[in-house]
Design an enzyme around this catalytic site. Sequence first.
Site, mmCIF file in Angstrom:
data_model
loop_
_atom_site.group_PDB
_atom_site.id
_atom_site.type_symbol
_atom_site.label_atom_id
_atom_site.label_comp_id
_atom_site.label_asym_id
_atom_site.label_seq_id
_atom_site.Cartn_x
_atom_site.Cartn_y
_atom_site.Cartn_z
ATOM 1 N N HIS A 31 11.904 22.626 5.036
ATOM 2 C CA HIS A 31 12.578 22.123 5.817
ATOM 3 C C HIS A 31 11.438 22.604 6.890
ATOM 4 O O HIS A 31 10.757 23.656 6.434
ATOM 5 C CB HIS A 31 13.570 23.242 6.003
ATOM 6 N N ASP B 156 20.659 18.507 2.774
ATOM 7 C CA ASP B 156 20.663 17.569 2.161
ATOM 8 C C ASP B 156 20.749 17.727 1.101
ATOM 9 O O ASP B 156 21.393 16.862 0.277
ATOM 10 C CB ASP B 156 20.023 16.397 2.055
HETATM 11 N N1 ACO Z 1 8.591 18.605 -1.787
HETATM 12 C C1 ACO Z 1 7.764 19.388 -2.814
HETATM 13 N N2 ACO Z 1 6.367 19.626 -1.651
HETATM 14 C C2 ACO Z 1 6.960 20.216 -0.431
HETATM 15 C C3 ACO Z 1 8.127 19.968 -0.422
HETATM 16 C C4 ACO Z 1 9.532 19.410 -1.157
HETATM 17 N N3 ACO Z 1 10.105 18.898 -0.791
HETATM 18 N N4 ACO Z 1 8.625 19.871 1.433
HETATM 19 C C5 ACO Z 1 7.479 20.747 1.585
HETATM 20 N N5 ACO Z 1 6.338 20.138 0.666
HETATM 21 C C6 ACO Z 1 5.534 21.148 0.846
HETATM 22 C C7 ACO Z 1 4.694 20.135 1.156
HETATM 23 O O1 ACO Z 1 3.470 19.571 0.004
HETATM 24 C C8 ACO Z 1 3.390 21.136 1.336
HETATM 25 O O2 ACO Z 1 3.045 21.769 0.835
HETATM 26 P P1 ACO Z 1 0.819 22.426 0.946
HETATM 27 O O3 ACO Z 1 0.685 22.771 1.304
HETATM 28 O O4 ACO Z 1 0.537 22.534 -0.413
HETATM 29 O O5 ACO Z 1 0.706 20.690 1.333
HETATM 30 C C9 ACO Z 1 4.279 22.598 1.956
HETATM 31 O O6 ACO Z 1 5.268 22.416 1.123
HETATM 32 C C10 ACO Z 1 4.688 22.517 3.934
HETATM 33 O O7 ACO Z 1 5.092 21.850 4.014
HETATM 34 P P2 ACO Z 1 5.235 20.584 4.893
HETATM 35 O O8 ACO Z 1 4.798 19.102 4.417
HETATM 36 O O9 ACO Z 1 3.928 20.687 5.733
HETATM 37 O O10 ACO Z 1 6.744 20.773 5.519
HETATM 38 P P3 ACO Z 1 6.948 20.159 7.026
HETATM 39 O O11 ACO Z 1 7.761 21.211 7.867
HETATM 40 O O12 ACO Z 1 6.216 18.639 8.292
HETATM 41 O O13 ACO Z 1 8.133 19.638 6.036
HETATM 42 C C11 ACO Z 1 9.772 18.405 5.473
HETATM 43 C C12 ACO Z 1 9.743 19.130 5.886
HETATM 44 C C13 ACO Z 1 9.408 17.237 6.302
HETATM 45 C C14 ACO Z 1 11.419 18.268 5.147
HETATM 46 C C15 ACO Z 1 9.496 17.806 4.322
HETATM 47 O O14 ACO Z 1 9.994 19.546 3.623
HETATM 48 C C16 ACO Z 1 10.237 16.870 3.547
HETATM 49 O O15 ACO Z 1 9.186 16.036 3.119
HETATM 50 N N6 ACO Z 1 10.664 17.527 3.118
HETATM 51 C C17 ACO Z 1 11.467 16.402 1.703
HETATM 52 C C18 ACO Z 1 12.849 15.133 2.324
HETATM 53 C C19 ACO Z 1 14.081 16.303 2.900
HETATM 54 O O16 ACO Z 1 14.693 16.580 1.912
HETATM 55 N N7 ACO Z 1 14.608 15.990 4.576
HETATM 56 C C20 ACO Z 1 15.927 16.095 4.744
HETATM 57 C C21 ACO Z 1 15.339 17.772 5.611
HETATM 58 S S1 ACO Z 1 16.833 18.403 6.065
HETATM 59 C C22 ACO Z 1 17.462 17.568 7.232
HETATM 60 O O17 ACO Z 1 16.912 16.255 8.027
HETATM 61 C C23 ACO Z 1 18.962 17.006 8.121
#
Ligand code: ACO
Length: 377
Positions: free
Chosen positions: A259, A313
Amino acid sequence: MPDYSPGLAGVPAAKSKISDIDGQKGILEYRGYRIEVLAEKSRFIETAYLLLFGKLPTASELRGFSTDLCAHRRIKYRITDLMKCLPEHGHPMDALQAAVAALGMFYPAKNVKDPEVQYHSAVRLIAKLPPIVAAHARMRHGDDPIPPRDDLDHAANFLYMLTGKPPEPMMAEILDVALILHAEHTMNASTFSGLVTASTLADAYTVVSSAIGTLLGPLHGGANEQVIDMLREIGAVANVRSYLEKKLAAKEKIMGFGHREYKVKDPRAVIVQKLAQKMFERYGRSPLYEIALETERVGTELLSSKGVHANVDFYSGIVYEKMGIEKDLFTPVFALARVVGWLAHWIEQLKDNHIFRPTEIYEGEHDQTYLPMDQRP
Ligand code: ACO
Protein backbone atom coordinates in the site's frame (compact mmCIF):
# COMPACT_ATOMS: atom_id res chain seq x y z
CA MET A 1 12.89 22.41 -13.25
CA PRO A 2 10.03 22.10 -10.72
CA ASP A 3 10.08 19.14 -8.31
CA TYR A 4 8.59 16.10 -9.95
CA SER A 5 7.07 13.22 -8.01
CA PRO A 6 5.88 10.35 -10.26
CA GLY A 7 2.33 9.37 -9.35
CA LEU A 8 2.25 12.60 -7.28
CA ALA A 9 3.55 10.49 -4.39
CA GLY A 10 3.77 12.63 -1.26
CA VAL A 11 2.30 15.70 -2.98
CA PRO A 12 -0.73 17.05 -1.05
CA ALA A 13 -3.63 17.60 -3.46
CA ALA A 14 -6.07 19.04 -0.91
CA LYS A 15 -6.60 20.02 2.72
CA SER A 16 -9.15 17.71 4.30
CA LYS A 17 -10.89 16.96 7.61
CA ILE A 18 -12.47 13.70 6.46
CA SER A 19 -9.99 10.92 7.23
CA ASP A 20 -6.40 10.41 8.24
CA ILE A 21 -3.85 7.61 7.93
CA ASP A 22 -0.75 7.02 10.02
CA GLY A 23 0.98 4.53 7.75
CA GLN A 24 3.84 3.83 10.15
CA LYS A 25 1.55 2.95 13.05
CA GLY A 26 -1.26 1.40 10.99
CA ILE A 27 -3.92 3.90 12.13
CA LEU A 28 -6.93 4.96 10.08
CA GLU A 29 -9.44 7.50 11.41
CA TYR A 30 -12.67 8.83 9.93
CA ARG A 31 -13.36 12.34 11.28
CA GLY A 32 -11.06 11.51 14.21
CA TYR A 33 -12.72 8.18 15.08
CA ARG A 34 -10.53 5.07 14.86
CA ILE A 35 -11.64 2.58 12.21
CA GLU A 36 -11.62 -0.25 14.80
CA VAL A 37 -14.13 1.67 16.95
CA LEU A 38 -16.44 2.39 14.01
CA ALA A 39 -16.21 -1.23 12.80
CA GLU A 40 -17.22 -2.44 16.25
CA LYS A 41 -19.80 0.13 17.32
CA SER A 42 -21.19 1.91 14.27
CA ARG A 43 -23.30 0.87 11.29
CA PHE A 44 -22.59 1.79 7.70
CA ILE A 45 -25.36 4.39 7.46
CA GLU A 46 -24.26 6.13 10.65
CA THR A 47 -20.63 6.12 9.43
CA ALA A 48 -21.81 7.54 6.10
CA TYR A 49 -23.51 10.39 7.96
CA LEU A 50 -20.34 11.00 9.98
CA LEU A 51 -18.17 11.13 6.85
CA LEU A 52 -20.55 13.36 4.90
CA PHE A 53 -21.53 15.82 7.59
CA GLY A 54 -18.56 15.73 9.98
CA LYS A 55 -20.33 14.55 13.16
CA LEU A 56 -22.11 11.51 14.53
CA PRO A 57 -25.86 11.93 14.02
CA THR A 58 -28.41 12.30 16.80
CA ALA A 59 -31.15 9.65 16.87
CA SER A 60 -33.54 11.87 14.90
CA GLU A 61 -30.88 12.89 12.36
CA LEU A 62 -30.05 9.22 11.79
CA ARG A 63 -33.75 8.34 11.45
CA GLY A 64 -34.23 11.11 8.89
CA PHE A 65 -31.14 10.10 6.91
CA SER A 66 -32.10 6.40 6.92
CA THR A 67 -35.67 7.22 5.84
CA ASP A 68 -34.41 9.39 2.99
CA LEU A 69 -32.03 6.64 1.86
CA CYS A 70 -34.82 4.05 1.98
CA ALA A 71 -37.10 6.32 -0.06
CA HIS A 72 -34.54 6.42 -2.88
CA ARG A 73 -33.82 2.69 -3.12
CA ARG A 74 -35.88 2.20 -6.25
CA ILE A 75 -34.39 2.76 -9.70
CA LYS A 76 -36.24 3.95 -12.78
CA TYR A 77 -37.16 1.27 -15.30
CA ARG A 78 -35.27 3.26 -17.92
CA ILE A 79 -32.07 2.75 -15.91
CA THR A 80 -32.71 -1.00 -15.84
CA ASP A 81 -33.57 -0.91 -19.55
CA LEU A 82 -30.28 0.86 -20.22
CA MET A 83 -28.38 -1.87 -18.37
CA LYS A 84 -30.32 -4.61 -20.21
CA CYS A 85 -28.81 -3.33 -23.46
CA LEU A 86 -25.24 -3.78 -22.23
CA PRO A 87 -23.29 -6.92 -23.15
CA GLU A 88 -23.78 -9.54 -20.40
CA HIS A 89 -20.06 -10.39 -20.41
CA GLY A 90 -19.00 -6.77 -19.81
CA HIS A 91 -17.59 -5.86 -16.40
CA PRO A 92 -20.29 -4.82 -13.88
CA MET A 93 -18.18 -1.77 -12.95
CA ASP A 94 -18.60 -0.51 -16.51
CA ALA A 95 -22.35 -1.05 -16.22
CA LEU A 96 -22.35 0.78 -12.88
CA GLN A 97 -20.40 3.67 -14.35
CA ALA A 98 -22.79 3.95 -17.29
CA ALA A 99 -25.88 3.77 -15.05
CA VAL A 100 -24.52 6.38 -12.62
CA ALA A 101 -23.67 8.75 -15.47
CA ALA A 102 -27.23 8.25 -16.75
CA LEU A 103 -28.69 9.05 -13.30
CA GLY A 104 -27.40 12.56 -13.76
CA MET A 105 -29.69 12.94 -16.78
CA PHE A 106 -32.73 11.91 -14.74
CA TYR A 107 -31.91 14.07 -11.74
CA PRO A 108 -30.29 17.26 -13.06
CA ALA A 109 -28.44 18.91 -10.17
CA LYS A 110 -26.31 21.61 -11.67
CA ASN A 111 -26.31 24.04 -8.74
CA VAL A 112 -23.66 21.96 -7.02
CA LYS A 113 -22.83 24.48 -4.27
CA ASP A 114 -26.40 24.43 -2.93
CA PRO A 115 -26.42 22.32 0.30
CA GLU A 116 -29.90 20.99 -0.58
CA VAL A 117 -28.65 19.80 -3.97
CA GLN A 118 -25.60 18.26 -2.30
CA TYR A 119 -27.73 16.42 0.28
CA HIS A 120 -30.22 15.03 -2.24
CA SER A 121 -27.52 14.05 -4.75
CA ALA A 122 -25.58 12.25 -1.99
CA VAL A 123 -28.66 10.44 -0.69
CA ARG A 124 -29.70 9.35 -4.20
CA LEU A 125 -26.27 8.05 -5.07
CA ILE A 126 -25.73 6.13 -1.82
CA ALA A 127 -29.24 4.67 -2.03
CA LYS A 128 -29.26 3.80 -5.74
CA LEU A 129 -25.86 2.18 -6.19
CA PRO A 130 -26.88 -1.10 -4.46
CA PRO A 131 -30.06 -1.62 -6.56
CA ILE A 132 -28.13 -0.77 -9.73
CA VAL A 133 -25.41 -3.32 -8.97
CA ALA A 134 -27.96 -5.96 -7.91
CA ALA A 135 -30.26 -5.38 -10.90
CA HIS A 136 -27.41 -5.61 -13.39
CA ALA A 137 -26.02 -8.73 -11.70
CA ARG A 138 -29.38 -10.46 -12.04
CA MET A 139 -30.30 -9.26 -15.52
CA ARG A 140 -27.05 -10.44 -17.07
CA HIS A 141 -28.10 -13.97 -16.04
CA GLY A 142 -31.58 -13.47 -17.49
CA ASP A 143 -33.24 -12.93 -14.09
CA ASP A 144 -35.56 -10.06 -13.18
CA PRO A 145 -34.38 -7.36 -10.77
CA ILE A 146 -35.79 -7.74 -7.26
CA PRO A 147 -37.50 -4.71 -5.71
CA PRO A 148 -35.92 -3.49 -2.45
CA ARG A 149 -37.36 -4.26 0.99
CA ASP A 150 -37.74 -1.27 3.26
CA ASP A 151 -37.57 -3.39 6.42
CA LEU A 152 -33.99 -4.47 5.66
CA ASP A 153 -30.98 -2.26 6.32
CA HIS A 154 -28.56 -1.11 3.63
CA ALA A 155 -26.30 -4.19 3.55
CA ALA A 156 -29.04 -6.76 4.14
CA ASN A 157 -31.24 -5.20 1.45
CA PHE A 158 -28.37 -5.33 -1.06
CA LEU A 159 -27.82 -9.07 -0.43
CA TYR A 160 -31.59 -9.60 -0.67
CA MET A 161 -31.81 -7.76 -4.02
CA LEU A 162 -28.90 -9.82 -5.28
CA THR A 163 -30.13 -13.26 -4.24
CA GLY A 164 -33.88 -12.92 -3.65
CA LYS A 165 -33.46 -14.28 -0.09
CA PRO A 166 -33.12 -12.24 3.10
CA PRO A 167 -29.52 -12.93 4.21
CA GLU A 168 -28.50 -14.62 7.44
CA PRO A 169 -28.04 -11.84 10.02
CA MET A 170 -24.32 -12.62 10.44
CA MET A 171 -23.70 -12.28 6.69
CA ALA A 172 -25.48 -8.90 6.61
CA GLU A 173 -23.56 -7.70 9.68
CA ILE A 174 -20.23 -8.71 8.16
CA LEU A 175 -21.07 -6.93 4.91
CA ASP A 176 -22.09 -3.84 6.88
CA VAL A 177 -18.67 -3.78 8.59
CA ALA A 178 -16.91 -4.36 5.25
CA LEU A 179 -18.78 -1.34 3.86
CA ILE A 180 -17.61 0.78 6.82
CA LEU A 181 -14.00 -0.29 6.19
CA HIS A 182 -14.18 0.62 2.50
CA ALA A 183 -16.14 3.87 2.86
CA GLU A 184 -13.21 6.29 2.82
CA HIS A 185 -9.44 6.36 2.56
CA THR A 186 -7.97 9.86 2.17
CA MET A 187 -6.59 10.89 -1.22
CA ASN A 188 -6.64 7.55 -3.03
CA ALA A 189 -6.71 7.32 -6.83
CA SER A 190 -10.50 7.16 -7.26
CA THR A 191 -11.13 9.99 -4.79
CA PHE A 192 -8.54 12.11 -6.56
CA SER A 193 -10.12 11.32 -9.90
CA GLY A 194 -13.55 12.32 -8.52
CA LEU A 195 -12.10 15.52 -7.08
CA VAL A 196 -10.54 16.54 -10.38
CA THR A 197 -14.00 16.16 -11.94
CA ALA A 198 -15.64 17.95 -8.99
CA SER A 199 -13.24 20.87 -9.35
CA THR A 200 -14.78 21.65 -12.75
CA LEU A 201 -18.17 22.03 -10.94
CA ALA A 202 -19.54 18.91 -12.64
CA ASP A 203 -22.50 17.37 -10.79
CA ALA A 204 -22.23 14.56 -8.24
CA TYR A 205 -23.29 11.86 -10.73
CA THR A 206 -20.44 12.80 -13.08
CA VAL A 207 -18.02 12.98 -10.13
CA VAL A 208 -19.01 9.50 -8.94
CA SER A 209 -18.92 8.01 -12.44
CA SER A 210 -15.35 9.32 -12.89
CA ALA A 211 -14.35 7.78 -9.58
CA ILE A 212 -15.97 4.44 -10.47
CA GLY A 213 -13.87 4.26 -13.62
CA THR A 214 -10.70 4.80 -11.60
CA LEU A 215 -11.65 2.30 -8.90
CA LEU A 216 -11.90 -0.52 -11.44
CA GLY A 217 -8.16 -0.80 -12.16
CA PRO A 218 -6.26 -3.81 -10.78
CA LEU A 219 -3.87 -1.63 -8.78
CA HIS A 220 -6.80 -0.09 -6.89
CA GLY A 221 -10.24 -1.62 -6.23
CA GLY A 222 -9.77 -4.40 -8.77
CA ALA A 223 -7.12 -6.09 -6.60
CA ASN A 224 -9.65 -8.11 -4.55
CA GLU A 225 -10.78 -9.98 -7.69
CA GLN A 226 -7.18 -10.73 -8.54
CA VAL A 227 -6.49 -12.08 -5.05
CA ILE A 228 -9.11 -14.78 -5.64
CA ASP A 229 -7.54 -15.62 -9.03
CA MET A 230 -4.13 -15.82 -7.37
CA LEU A 231 -5.35 -18.09 -4.54
CA ARG A 232 -7.01 -20.38 -7.08
CA GLU A 233 -3.85 -20.45 -9.17
CA ILE A 234 -1.83 -21.41 -6.09
CA GLY A 235 -4.28 -24.27 -5.66
CA ALA A 236 -2.94 -25.82 -2.43
CA VAL A 237 -1.27 -24.73 0.80
CA ALA A 238 1.85 -26.73 -0.15
CA ASN A 239 2.36 -24.59 -3.29
CA VAL A 240 2.30 -21.20 -1.57
CA ARG A 241 6.00 -20.64 -0.97
CA SER A 242 7.20 -21.73 -4.42
CA TYR A 243 4.45 -19.68 -6.10
CA LEU A 244 5.32 -16.50 -4.20
CA GLU A 245 9.07 -16.95 -4.66
CA LYS A 246 8.60 -17.43 -8.41
CA LYS A 247 6.44 -14.32 -8.68
CA LEU A 248 8.90 -12.19 -6.74
CA ALA A 249 11.85 -13.50 -8.74
CA ALA A 250 9.96 -12.42 -11.89
CA LYS A 251 9.45 -8.97 -10.24
CA GLU A 252 5.68 -9.45 -10.26
CA LYS A 253 3.39 -8.01 -7.59
CA ILE A 254 1.55 -10.20 -5.10
CA MET A 255 -2.07 -9.08 -5.23
CA GLY A 256 -3.57 -7.92 -1.94
CA PHE A 257 -0.14 -6.90 -0.65
CA GLY A 258 1.38 -3.46 -0.40
CA HIS A 259 0.00 0.00 0.00
CA ARG A 260 1.30 3.44 -0.84
CA GLU A 261 0.43 4.69 2.66
CA TYR A 262 0.86 1.74 5.03
CA LYS A 263 4.27 0.41 5.88
CA VAL A 264 2.74 -1.99 8.42
CA LYS A 265 -0.34 -4.20 8.01
CA ASP A 266 -3.35 -2.24 6.79
CA PRO A 267 -5.62 -1.86 9.88
CA ARG A 268 -8.61 -2.68 7.68
CA ALA A 269 -6.99 -5.98 6.69
CA VAL A 270 -6.73 -6.86 10.40
CA ILE A 271 -10.49 -6.31 10.80
CA VAL A 272 -11.44 -8.10 7.56
CA GLN A 273 -9.30 -11.03 8.63
CA LYS A 274 -11.22 -11.23 11.93
CA LEU A 275 -14.49 -11.11 9.97
CA ALA A 276 -13.23 -13.88 7.70
CA GLN A 277 -12.30 -15.99 10.72
CA LYS A 278 -15.73 -15.44 12.30
CA MET A 279 -17.44 -16.32 9.06
CA PHE A 280 -15.39 -19.44 8.31
CA GLU A 281 -15.83 -20.67 11.90
CA ARG A 282 -19.59 -20.30 11.60
CA TYR A 283 -20.06 -21.55 8.03
CA GLY A 284 -17.09 -23.91 7.63
CA ARG A 285 -13.53 -23.30 6.48
CA SER A 286 -12.72 -23.53 2.79
CA PRO A 287 -9.49 -24.59 1.00
CA LEU A 288 -9.21 -21.05 -0.37
CA TYR A 289 -9.21 -19.63 3.16
CA GLU A 290 -6.43 -22.02 4.23
CA ILE A 291 -4.39 -20.99 1.18
CA ALA A 292 -5.01 -17.31 2.02
CA LEU A 293 -3.75 -17.77 5.60
CA GLU A 294 -0.55 -19.42 4.36
CA THR A 295 -0.09 -16.84 1.59
CA GLU A 296 -0.31 -14.04 4.11
CA ARG A 297 2.16 -15.80 6.42
CA VAL A 298 4.76 -16.48 3.71
CA GLY A 299 4.10 -13.19 1.87
CA THR A 300 4.73 -11.25 5.08
CA GLU A 301 7.94 -13.18 5.67
CA LEU A 302 9.17 -12.35 2.15
CA LEU A 303 7.96 -8.76 1.84
CA SER A 304 7.74 -7.14 5.27
CA SER A 305 11.34 -5.88 5.07
CA LYS A 306 10.11 -3.56 2.27
CA GLY A 307 7.16 -2.40 4.38
CA VAL A 308 4.82 -4.50 2.24
CA HIS A 309 2.03 -6.32 4.12
CA ALA A 310 -1.50 -7.54 3.43
CA ASN A 311 -3.92 -4.77 2.48
CA VAL A 312 -7.72 -4.58 2.83
CA ASP A 313 -8.23 -6.41 -0.44
CA PHE A 314 -6.38 -9.50 0.67
CA TYR A 315 -9.25 -11.02 2.68
CA SER A 316 -12.24 -9.05 1.41
CA GLY A 317 -12.60 -11.23 -1.71
CA ILE A 318 -12.81 -14.49 0.18
CA VAL A 319 -15.35 -12.97 2.57
CA TYR A 320 -17.53 -11.78 -0.33
CA GLU A 321 -17.17 -15.13 -2.08
CA LYS A 322 -18.41 -16.93 1.03
CA MET A 323 -21.46 -14.62 0.95
CA GLY A 324 -22.22 -15.92 -2.53
CA ILE A 325 -21.20 -12.68 -4.26
CA GLU A 326 -19.74 -13.31 -7.72
CA LYS A 327 -16.09 -12.39 -8.18
CA ASP A 328 -16.60 -9.56 -10.65
CA LEU A 329 -19.02 -7.91 -8.19
CA PHE A 330 -16.32 -7.43 -5.53
CA THR A 331 -15.24 -4.08 -6.95
CA PRO A 332 -18.84 -2.84 -7.37
CA VAL A 333 -19.37 -3.75 -3.68
CA PHE A 334 -16.29 -1.63 -2.90
CA ALA A 335 -17.93 1.21 -4.88
CA LEU A 336 -21.17 0.91 -2.82
CA ALA A 337 -19.07 1.82 0.20
CA ARG A 338 -16.54 4.24 -1.28
CA VAL A 339 -19.28 6.36 -2.86
CA VAL A 340 -19.61 7.88 0.63
CA GLY A 341 -15.96 8.97 0.69
CA TRP A 342 -16.16 10.35 -2.85
CA LEU A 343 -19.23 12.39 -1.90
CA ALA A 344 -17.72 13.63 1.37
CA HIS A 345 -14.69 14.90 -0.58
CA TRP A 346 -16.97 16.39 -3.24
CA ILE A 347 -18.85 18.41 -0.60
CA GLU A 348 -15.58 19.47 1.06
CA GLN A 349 -13.98 20.45 -2.25
CA LEU A 350 -16.86 22.75 -3.14
CA LYS A 351 -16.39 24.80 0.05
CA ASP A 352 -13.17 26.25 -1.38
CA ASN A 353 -12.91 25.08 -4.95
CA HIS A 354 -9.90 25.52 -7.21
CA ILE A 355 -9.90 23.76 -10.54
CA PHE A 356 -7.19 21.08 -10.70
CA ARG A 357 -4.77 22.07 -13.39
CA PRO A 358 -1.33 20.66 -12.59
CA THR A 359 1.60 21.20 -14.85
CA GLU A 360 3.90 18.78 -16.65
CA ILE A 361 7.51 18.62 -17.68
CA TYR A 362 7.60 18.76 -21.45
CA GLU A 363 10.21 16.42 -22.90
CA GLY A 364 9.22 16.54 -26.57
CA GLU A 365 10.51 18.41 -29.63
CA HIS A 366 10.13 22.09 -30.60
CA ASP A 367 9.99 23.95 -33.92
CA GLN A 368 9.63 20.85 -36.10
CA THR A 369 9.52 21.28 -39.86
CA TYR A 370 6.30 19.95 -41.42
CA LEU A 371 7.32 17.67 -44.32
CA PRO A 372 4.89 16.82 -47.11
CA MET A 373 3.94 13.11 -47.18
CA ASP A 374 6.26 12.19 -50.10
CA GLN A 375 9.32 13.61 -48.29
CA ARG A 376 8.80 11.83 -44.92
CA PRO A 377 11.39 9.22 -44.02
N1 ACO B 1 4.16 -7.59 -4.27
C1 ACO B 1 5.48 -7.62 -4.36
N2 ACO B 1 6.29 -6.56 -4.16
C2 ACO B 1 5.68 -5.42 -3.86
C3 ACO B 1 4.27 -5.31 -3.76
C4 ACO B 1 3.50 -6.46 -3.97
N3 ACO B 1 2.19 -6.43 -3.90
N4 ACO B 1 3.95 -4.03 -3.48
C5 ACO B 1 5.10 -3.35 -3.40
N5 ACO B 1 6.13 -4.18 -3.64
C6 ACO B 1 7.57 -3.85 -3.65
C7 ACO B 1 7.91 -3.12 -4.97
O1 ACO B 1 8.27 -4.05 -5.97
C8 ACO B 1 9.04 -2.25 -4.54
O2 ACO B 1 10.20 -3.06 -4.44
P1 ACO B 1 11.64 -2.49 -4.87
O3 ACO B 1 11.87 -1.34 -3.93
O4 ACO B 1 12.55 -3.63 -4.69
O5 ACO B 1 11.50 -2.05 -6.31
C9 ACO B 1 8.67 -1.85 -3.11
O6 ACO B 1 7.82 -2.91 -2.62
C10 ACO B 1 7.92 -0.53 -3.05
O7 ACO B 1 6.75 -0.67 -3.86
P2 ACO B 1 6.11 0.44 -4.78
O8 ACO B 1 5.63 -0.20 -6.06
O9 ACO B 1 7.01 1.62 -4.88
O10 ACO B 1 4.88 0.83 -3.92
P3 ACO B 1 3.72 1.77 -4.36
O11 ACO B 1 3.36 2.56 -3.17
O12 ACO B 1 4.05 2.53 -5.60
O13 ACO B 1 2.58 0.74 -4.76
C11 ACO B 1 0.65 -0.56 -4.76
C12 ACO B 1 1.49 0.48 -3.99
C13 ACO B 1 0.34 -0.04 -6.16
C14 ACO B 1 -0.65 -0.79 -3.99
C15 ACO B 1 1.48 -1.86 -4.84
O14 ACO B 1 1.80 -2.29 -3.55
C16 ACO B 1 0.73 -2.96 -5.60
O15 ACO B 1 0.74 -2.98 -6.82
N6 ACO B 1 0.08 -3.91 -4.86
C17 ACO B 1 -0.65 -4.98 -5.48
C18 ACO B 1 -2.02 -4.52 -5.91
C19 ACO B 1 -2.97 -4.30 -4.74
O16 ACO B 1 -3.10 -5.14 -3.86
N7 ACO B 1 -3.66 -3.14 -4.75
C20 ACO B 1 -4.64 -2.79 -3.74
C21 ACO B 1 -4.16 -1.63 -2.93
S1 ACO B 1 -5.32 -1.30 -1.64
C22 ACO B 1 -6.58 -0.51 -2.40
O17 ACO B 1 -6.47 0.10 -3.44
C23 ACO B 1 -7.89 -0.64 -1.76
